[in-house]
Motif scaffolding. Structure first.
Motif, PDB file in Angstrom:
ATOM      1  N   ALA A  14     -26.343  22.399 -10.655  1.00  0.00           N
ATOM      2  CA  ALA A  14     -27.298  23.962 -10.356  1.00  0.00           C
ATOM      3  C   ALA A  14     -27.593  23.137  -8.832  1.00  0.00           C
ATOM      4  CB  ALA A  14     -28.633  24.369 -10.761  1.00  0.00           C
ATOM      5  N   VAL A  15     -26.235  23.035  -7.210  1.00  0.00           N
ATOM      6  CA  VAL A  15     -26.910  22.403  -6.047  1.00  0.00           C
ATOM      7  C   VAL A  15     -26.297  23.184  -5.057  1.00  0.00           C
ATOM      8  CG1 VAL A  15     -26.105  20.442  -4.578  1.00  0.00           C
ATOM      9  CG2 VAL A  15     -26.768  20.347  -6.900  1.00  0.00           C
ATOM     10  N   HIS A  16     -27.237  23.360  -4.123  1.00  0.00           N
ATOM     11  CA  HIS A  16     -26.300  24.074  -2.808  1.00  0.00           C
ATOM     12  C   HIS A  16     -26.102  23.218  -2.035  1.00  0.00           C
ATOM     13  CE1 HIS A  16     -25.985  27.033   0.449  1.00  0.00           C
ATOM     14  NE2 HIS A  16     -26.843  26.169   1.154  1.00  0.00           N
ATOM     15  N   LEU A  17     -24.296  23.786  -1.478  1.00  0.00           N
ATOM     16  CA  LEU A  17     -23.603  22.901  -0.830  1.00  0.00           C
ATOM     17  C   LEU A  17     -23.180  23.795   0.009  1.00  0.00           C
ATOM     18  CD1 LEU A  17     -22.318  20.238  -3.629  1.00  0.00           C
ATOM     19  CD2 LEU A  17     -23.326  19.738  -0.848  1.00  0.00           C
ATOM     20  N   PRO A  18     -23.314  23.735   1.231  1.00  0.00           N
ATOM     21  CA  PRO A  18     -22.208  24.120   2.860  1.00  0.00           C
ATOM     22  C   PRO A  18     -20.599  23.822   2.342  1.00  0.00           C
ATOM     23  CG  PRO A  18     -23.180  21.775   3.348  1.00  0.00           C
ATOM     24  CD  PRO A  18     -23.696  21.963   1.993  1.00  0.00           C
ATOM     25  N   VAL A  19     -20.591  22.650   2.205  1.00  0.00           N
ATOM     26  CA  VAL A  19     -19.361  22.316   1.318  1.00  0.00           C
ATOM     27  C   VAL A  19     -18.680  22.212   0.203  1.00  0.00           C
ATOM     28  CG1 VAL A  19     -16.542  21.198   1.715  1.00  0.00           C
ATOM     29  CG2 VAL A  19     -18.126  21.678   3.864  1.00  0.00           C
ATOM     30  N   THR A  20     -18.129  22.568  -1.000  1.00  0.00           N
ATOM     31  CA  THR A  20     -18.538  22.233  -2.047  1.00  0.00           C
ATOM     32  C   THR A  20     -17.205  20.837  -2.026  1.00  0.00           C
ATOM     33  OG1 THR A  20     -19.193  24.037  -2.727  1.00  0.00           O
ATOM     34  CG2 THR A  20     -18.697  22.963  -4.590  1.00  0.00           C
ATOM     35  N   PRO A  21     -17.269  20.007  -2.868  1.00  0.00           N
ATOM     36  CA  PRO A  21     -16.892  18.619  -3.262  1.00  0.00           C
ATOM     37  C   PRO A  21     -15.646  19.403  -4.738  1.00  0.00           C
ATOM     38  CG  PRO A  21     -18.612  17.807  -4.070  1.00  0.00           C
ATOM     39  CD  PRO A  21     -18.692  19.019  -3.245  1.00  0.00           C
ATOM     40  N   PRO A  22     -14.364  18.597  -5.148  1.00  0.00           N
ATOM     41  CA  PRO A  22     -13.388  19.200  -6.205  1.00  0.00           C
ATOM     42  C   PRO A  22     -14.065  18.335  -7.141  1.00  0.00           C
ATOM     43  CG  PRO A  22     -12.429  17.969  -4.171  1.00  0.00           C
ATOM     44  CD  PRO A  22     -13.638  17.613  -4.020  1.00  0.00           C
ATOM     45  N   PHE A  79     -34.480  23.375   2.785  1.00  0.00           N
ATOM     46  CA  PHE A  79     -34.233  22.534   1.914  1.00  0.00           C
ATOM     47  C   PHE A  79     -35.142  22.959   0.633  1.00  0.00           C
ATOM     48  CE2 PHE A  79     -36.705  19.817   3.447  1.00  0.00           C
ATOM     49  CZ  PHE A  79     -38.051  19.279   2.289  1.00  0.00           C
ATOM     50  N   TRP A  80     -36.823  23.645   1.253  1.00  0.00           N
ATOM     51  CA  TRP A  80     -37.179  23.773  -0.435  1.00  0.00           C
ATOM     52  C   TRP A  80     -37.337  25.035  -1.246  1.00  0.00           C
ATOM     53  CZ3 TRP A  80     -38.871  22.773   4.921  1.00  0.00           C
ATOM     54  CH2 TRP A  80     -38.571  23.980   5.664  1.00  0.00           C
ATOM     55  N   THR A  81     -36.063  26.037  -0.877  1.00  0.00           N
ATOM     56  CA  THR A  81     -36.565  27.142  -1.651  1.00  0.00           C
ATOM     57  C   THR A  81     -34.914  27.124  -2.209  1.00  0.00           C
ATOM     58  OG1 THR A  81     -34.393  27.670   0.202  1.00  0.00           O
ATOM     59  CG2 THR A  81     -36.251  28.135   0.519  1.00  0.00           C
ATOM     60  N   GLU A  82     -34.655  27.705  -3.624  1.00  0.00           N
ATOM     61  CA  GLU A  82     -33.687  27.885  -4.699  1.00  0.00           C
ATOM     62  C   GLU A  82     -32.691  27.415  -3.969  1.00  0.00           C
ATOM     63  OE1 GLU A  82     -35.520  26.679  -7.442  1.00  0.00           O
ATOM     64  OE2 GLU A  82     -37.382  27.359  -6.453  1.00  0.00           O
ATOM     65  N   ALA A  83     -31.845  26.761  -4.833  1.00  0.00           N
ATOM     66  CA  ALA A  83     -30.384  26.374  -4.700  1.00  0.00           C
ATOM     67  C   ALA A  83     -29.362  27.648  -4.647  1.00  0.00           C
ATOM     68  CB  ALA A  83     -29.805  25.562  -5.735  1.00  0.00           C
ATOM     69  N   ASP A  84     -30.043  28.819  -5.553  1.00  0.00           N
ATOM     70  CA  ASP A  84     -29.603  29.931  -5.434  1.00  0.00           C
ATOM     71  C   ASP A  84     -29.863  31.243  -4.211  1.00  0.00           C
ATOM     72  OD1 ASP A  84     -31.380  30.775  -7.149  1.00  0.00           O
ATOM     73  OD2 ASP A  84     -30.372  30.795  -8.733  1.00  0.00           O
ATOM     74  N   ALA A 122     -32.232  21.368  -9.742  1.00  0.00           N
ATOM     75  CA  ALA A 122     -31.978  20.245 -10.133  1.00  0.00           C
ATOM     76  C   ALA A 122     -32.201  18.574 -10.037  1.00  0.00           C
ATOM     77  CB  ALA A 122     -30.056  20.122  -9.474  1.00  0.00           C
ATOM     78  N   SER A 123     -32.073  17.870 -10.442  1.00  0.00           N
ATOM     79  CA  SER A 123     -32.731  16.362  -9.991  1.00  0.00           C
ATOM     80  C   SER A 123     -31.445  15.436  -9.910  1.00  0.00           C
ATOM     81  CB  SER A 123     -33.493  15.492 -11.415  1.00  0.00           C
ATOM     82  OG  SER A 123     -34.559  16.266 -12.031  1.00  0.00           O
ATOM     83  N   HIS A 156     -31.129  19.411  -4.535  1.00  0.00           N
ATOM     84  CA  HIS A 156     -31.053  20.468  -5.187  1.00  0.00           C
ATOM     85  C   HIS A 156     -30.153  21.928  -3.948  1.00  0.00           C
ATOM     86  CE1 HIS A 156     -34.343  22.391  -3.517  1.00  0.00           C
ATOM     87  NE2 HIS A 156     -34.117  23.551  -3.822  1.00  0.00           N
ATOM     88  N   ARG A 157     -30.449  21.354  -2.905  1.00  0.00           N
ATOM     89  CA  ARG A 157     -30.288  22.000  -1.769  1.00  0.00           C
ATOM     90  C   ARG A 157     -30.111  21.274  -0.307  1.00  0.00           C
ATOM     91  NH1 ARG A 157     -30.394  27.878  -0.574  1.00  0.00           N
ATOM     92  NH2 ARG A 157     -30.802  28.144   1.821  1.00  0.00           N
ATOM     93  N   ARG A 158     -29.083  21.580  -0.035  1.00  0.00           N
ATOM     94  CA  ARG A 158     -28.326  20.532   1.197  1.00  0.00           C
ATOM     95  C   ARG A 158     -27.999  21.422   2.099  1.00  0.00           C
ATOM     96  NH1 ARG A 158     -25.054  16.460  -2.250  1.00  0.00           N
ATOM     97  NH2 ARG A 158     -26.310  16.603  -4.472  1.00  0.00           N
ATOM     98  N   PRO A 159     -28.848  21.786   2.953  1.00  0.00           N
ATOM     99  CA  PRO A 159     -28.420  23.063   4.232  1.00  0.00           C
ATOM    100  C   PRO A 159     -27.505  22.301   5.168  1.00  0.00           C
ATOM    101  CG  PRO A 159     -30.144  22.694   4.003  1.00  0.00           C
ATOM    102  CD  PRO A 159     -30.372  21.505   2.968  1.00  0.00           C
ATOM    103  N   ARG A 160     -26.837  23.426   5.563  1.00  0.00           N
ATOM    104  CA  ARG A 160     -26.078  21.830   6.928  1.00  0.00           C
ATOM    105  C   ARG A 160     -26.519  22.881   7.982  1.00  0.00           C
ATOM    106  NH1 ARG A 160     -19.798  20.349   8.662  1.00  0.00           N
ATOM    107  NH2 ARG A 160     -19.890  20.489  11.358  1.00  0.00           N
TER     108      ARG A 160
END
Length: 818
Positions: free
Chosen positions: A788-796, A235-240, A693-694, A299-303
């Motif tokens: 600017a958020v990394h998500l494994p599944v992006t909500p609408p 989770f501690w790396t960049e979102a992109d 992202a905060s 900002h980063r939510r790995p699954r």
């Protein structure tokens, strides 16, 4: 393709007595450290440690959760002693209730678990200030150094810890086997030495003093045992930034111990203390932070999925690990701060915004003790280590010549062998990694050369190693006088039945036919199930058994020339992941059960916890279903349990017991979900430390969140959060929310009781921790389209809603014998 490796002869004995570690002279099982492995009681020792933060979990449930960890193969419980949880206000040191360090350590001892306090003072652990109280940070401009103002604050804190652990060291028969100093401090060897001396002066004692060693850490010479780590995601790396190479490397067999990625956001990337392999000649390869899961930052939510955790763990054994240590093995919840919230955040100048309360970590045992599939993956490996760890620990890891060309090579098979340098070993294969599936490897066979024995080529007919597979195969494994030249199935454990016969349990790999090759010189007779082929090969020196259909009836029975009876039971992959072994009804037994099992030997009970998988879709589950378990050897009398009839039947080589409730369970009132207000526009994205992202500010939950009310009717099964109660809960009562959005919070009145960042998984809330019958208010914010958020599944974008709410109530079955 035939893969080859020649194992070198032994390189000489390891260094002994070269380190200033000493166990208590009165300990009956002295712990020592060689340069290549650990010993206990004079025998090689392969510990398995798992992190569980007592101050993030209700004390009334500690004992049952520790028993879950023990049933999962954990032999040592590690826990940060988080300073700010105990002394948020200067001079007011709390060791009461959920902060009762002494009680937690004594519970570990009661159940034969070692204890490893990680005393900091700085812990990180995604805690505010890394665990340093605000008043400490206000007192010194140079924390984590030998600054006198800092050390003056640390000394009484460590004296308080020592007072709590007094008499629990090894000299007094206690469980404390190791103490960790600091965490991730890479450039202050003198300070680490100072902290160790201060801890000893305070009265703390352990045979092992440890330190985290990733990031090229510079440790004081020979003072601290370096421990390593490795996570499948971060989770501690960049979102992109994509999947980090520092995580990708852990799915390759390598002899590099260091992971320069862990904690890299908290240190200059250009600073390294030492060469990553500096400690390899004097210390064994031991770990304390293999990823049992992964936290999520805003900002980063790995699954992280179960195969990611299982493949990483098995790969590290193949690489040469002699201590499997997991962070986290059990999730938890941050305590409510008296002055501030206690999570890591941008507001405290840390690089990541974490949820206020949840520290689930996607761990094998979740925030509320939920069983995850990763628990089964790791337990399968830990059963192997419980029986064969002392054989594996001294074995050297050897890599083949034909290795992957780099970390982006997905086509070369990844494998290694750990061998004794003479005649035997274990073959490890990993064909799984997250995000980027690895291909099938058809026509695969292996030839392993040994210094003091003929080479082994296996299987007899090449196989396809399927995508996603990872496994360990034995090479010339001795089992009670029977030599198993090889098996294309992974050893699980051994058990002795009522007739004194030793049974080796093995786990087949999906897609690979199990094959057993026995040294004919160790076999007087052999009997196999119908339809199995038995052939004598290799000039009569080997008995080859093929055609086995793995399952509970796939039992191969042998007798050795000495008259000993040895059986091999080959389970299919799914059934093997239901295997437990423990002291049950007066003897050590194998138990196959798809639910959670704990062995409470002091109370003479086995308990069954029905599972509540988050990976299932919405469904009604309010009745108490039947559960079954299969046991070998069977107890003298069938187990009994209040409120159920136990039916006995045969399950292949095991005896099955099915628990049928005597009557239908009382209906558990369903929850009622009421939409009170739709979401407004998503908050404008904001950034904080490192431009990340905060999390949305608190006020947005009042003005822009979708609002729901959840009414939870009270039942007799509800357990108030304030109840002292027995250490064993009657079951679990979860609210499961299927939702979409960005972030969510749950309140009882004005009190925040749970929170979540969206990852695509359902959101669980333990109802038995809340005031019974009180309604919940849910507030859910939508995700901004340009977040600017990394998500494994992006909500609408712009949507925040609860699609379904369900109550999942289970009953714990207590099994005794009459």
């Amino acid at each position: 393709m035939r893969h080859r490796v020649s194992l070198p002869p032994p390189s000489g004995p390891p260094l002994r007595g070269h380190l200033p570690f000493a166990d208590a002279s009165t300990a009956p099982d002295l712990v020592e450290v060689t340069s290549r492995w650990l010993t206990r009681g004079g025998r090689p020792w392969f510990p398995v440690s798992g992190e569980f933060h007592y101050s993030r979990y209700p004390a009334r449930e500690w004992e049952e959760e520790l028993l879950k960890m023990k049933a999962g193969g954990v032999t040592a419980v590690a826990s940060y002693v988080i300073w700010i949880h105990h002394e948020e206000t200067e001079g007011r040191v709390r060791f009461d209730a959920d902060r009762d360090l002494r009680r937690f350590a004594r519970l570990c001892a009661r159940h034969g678990l070692d204890f490893i306090p990680r005393i900091g003072p700085w812990s990180h652990a995604e805690v505010r200030g890394g665990g340093l109280p605000d008043w400490v940070l206000a007192r010194t401009a140079a924390p984590r150094t030998d600054d006198p103002a800092y050390l003056t604050a640390v000394r009484p804190w460590w004296e308080a810890i020592a007072s709590q652990l007094d008499g629990l060291d090894r000299a007094h028969g206690g469980p404390i086997v190791a103490i960790q100093i600091e965490n991730e401090l890479y450039d202050q060897p003198g300070h680490l030495r100072t902290l160790k001396r201060m801890a000893q002066e305070a009265g703390l004692s352990a045979p092992l003093w440890t330190s985290t060693a990733w990031g090229g850490v510079h440790l004081p010479d020979d003072e601290l045992l370096p421990l390593y780590g490795g996570y499948p995601e971060a989770f501690w790396t960049e979102a992109d930034g994509g999947w980090p190479d520092t995580c990708r490397k852990h799915f390759f067999f390598t002899h590099q111990r260091d992971d320069e990625g862990i904690g890299a956001d908290l240190r200059p990337t250009t600073v390294r203390g030492t060469d990553p392999d500096t400690h390899a000649d004097r210390f064994p390869w031991a770990t304390c932070e293999l990823g049992g899961g992964m936290a999520v930052a805003y900002h980063r939510r790995p699954r992280v999925d179960a195969p990611d955790i299982g493949a990483l763990g098995l790969t590290k054994i193949g690489c040469g690990s002699v201590w499997q240590g997991y962070y986290m093995f059990h999730g938890g919840t941050n305590p409510a701060g008296e002055r501030t919230t206690l999570q890591e955040s941008h507001a405290t100048a840390y690089p990541n915004d974490l949820p206020v309360l949840t520290y689930d970590f996607q761990a094998p045992l979740g925030e509320y003790g939920q069983y995850r599939p990763s628990y089964d993956e790791l337990r399968l490996q830990h059963l192997l280590l419980a029986d064969f760890g002392e054989v594996i620990a001294p074995m050297r890891s050897v890599l083949p010549d034909g290795r992957p060309r780099g970390q982006h090579d997905r086509d070369t098979l990844r494998w290694a062998v750990r061998g004794d340098g003479r005649t035997s070993g274990f073959l490890f294969v990993t064909n799984h990694q997250p995000h980027e599936p690895l291909p099938d490897h058809p026509d695969t066979s292996f030839t392993i050369g040994f210094p003091d024995a003929p080479p082994l080529t296996l299987p007899s007919i090449p196989v396809t190693v399927p995508t996603g597979a990872y496994f360990c195969w034995p090479l010339r494994l001795d089992v009670a006088g029977l030599r198993l030249d090889w098996a294309t199935a992974q050893p699980v454990c051994t058990i002795v039945d009522d007739d004194g016969r030793t049974v080796l349990v093995l786990a087949a790999t999906d897609g690979i036919a199990p094959e057993l090759a026995l040294d004919a010189r160790t076999v007087r007779s052999v009997a196999t199930p119908p339809g199995t082929d038995v052939a004598t090969v290799a000039d009569g020196d080997r008995i080859l058994i093929t055609g086995l259909r793995p399952g509970t009836d796939a039992l191969v029975e042998t007798e050795t020339p000495a008259g000993d009876r040895v059986a091999l039971l080959v389970l299919d992959a799914a059934t093997a992941r239901t295997a437990y072994r423990g002291e049950a009804w007066g003897a050590r037994r194998l138990v196959l059960c798809p639910e959670g099992v704990v062995f409470d030997a002091p109370n003479g009970e086995v308990r069954i916890h029905p599972r509540t998988s988050q990976d299932e879709g919405p469904r009604a589950r309010t009745a108490v279903p039947s559960v079954s378990l299969s046991v070998l050897p069977a107890p003298p009398r069938p187990p009994t349990t209040p409120g159920a009839t136990v039916k006995e039947s045969q399950d292949g080589a095991l005896t099955r017991y099915t628990l049928v409730p005597d009557e239908d369970a009382p209906t558990v009132p369903a929850v009622t979900l009421t939409a009170l207000r739709p979401a407004g526009p998503a908050p404008t994205p904001e950034t904080g430390v490192l431009g990340r992202a905060s999390a949305p500010a608190d006020e947005h939950y009042d003005t822009k969140a979708a609002v729901y009310r959840v009414d939870v009717p009270a039942t007799r099964a509800d357990v108030p959060a304030t109840r002292a109660g027995t250490p064993t809960p009657p079951g679990s009562d979860l609210l499961r929310l299927h939702w979409t959005g960005d972030v969510a919070r749950a309140y009882v009145g004005d009190t925040l009781v749970a929170d979540q960042f969206f990852t695509g998984r359902p959101w669980d809330i333990a109802l038995d921790r809340l005031p019974p019958g009180e309604p919940l208010t849910l507030r859910i914010l939508p995700l901004a389209a340009d977040a600017a958020v990394h998500l494994p599944v992006t909500p609408p974008a712009g949507i925040a809603e609860v699609r379904h709410a369900e109550r999942i109530t289970t009953r714990t079955w207590r099994l005794g014998t009459t």
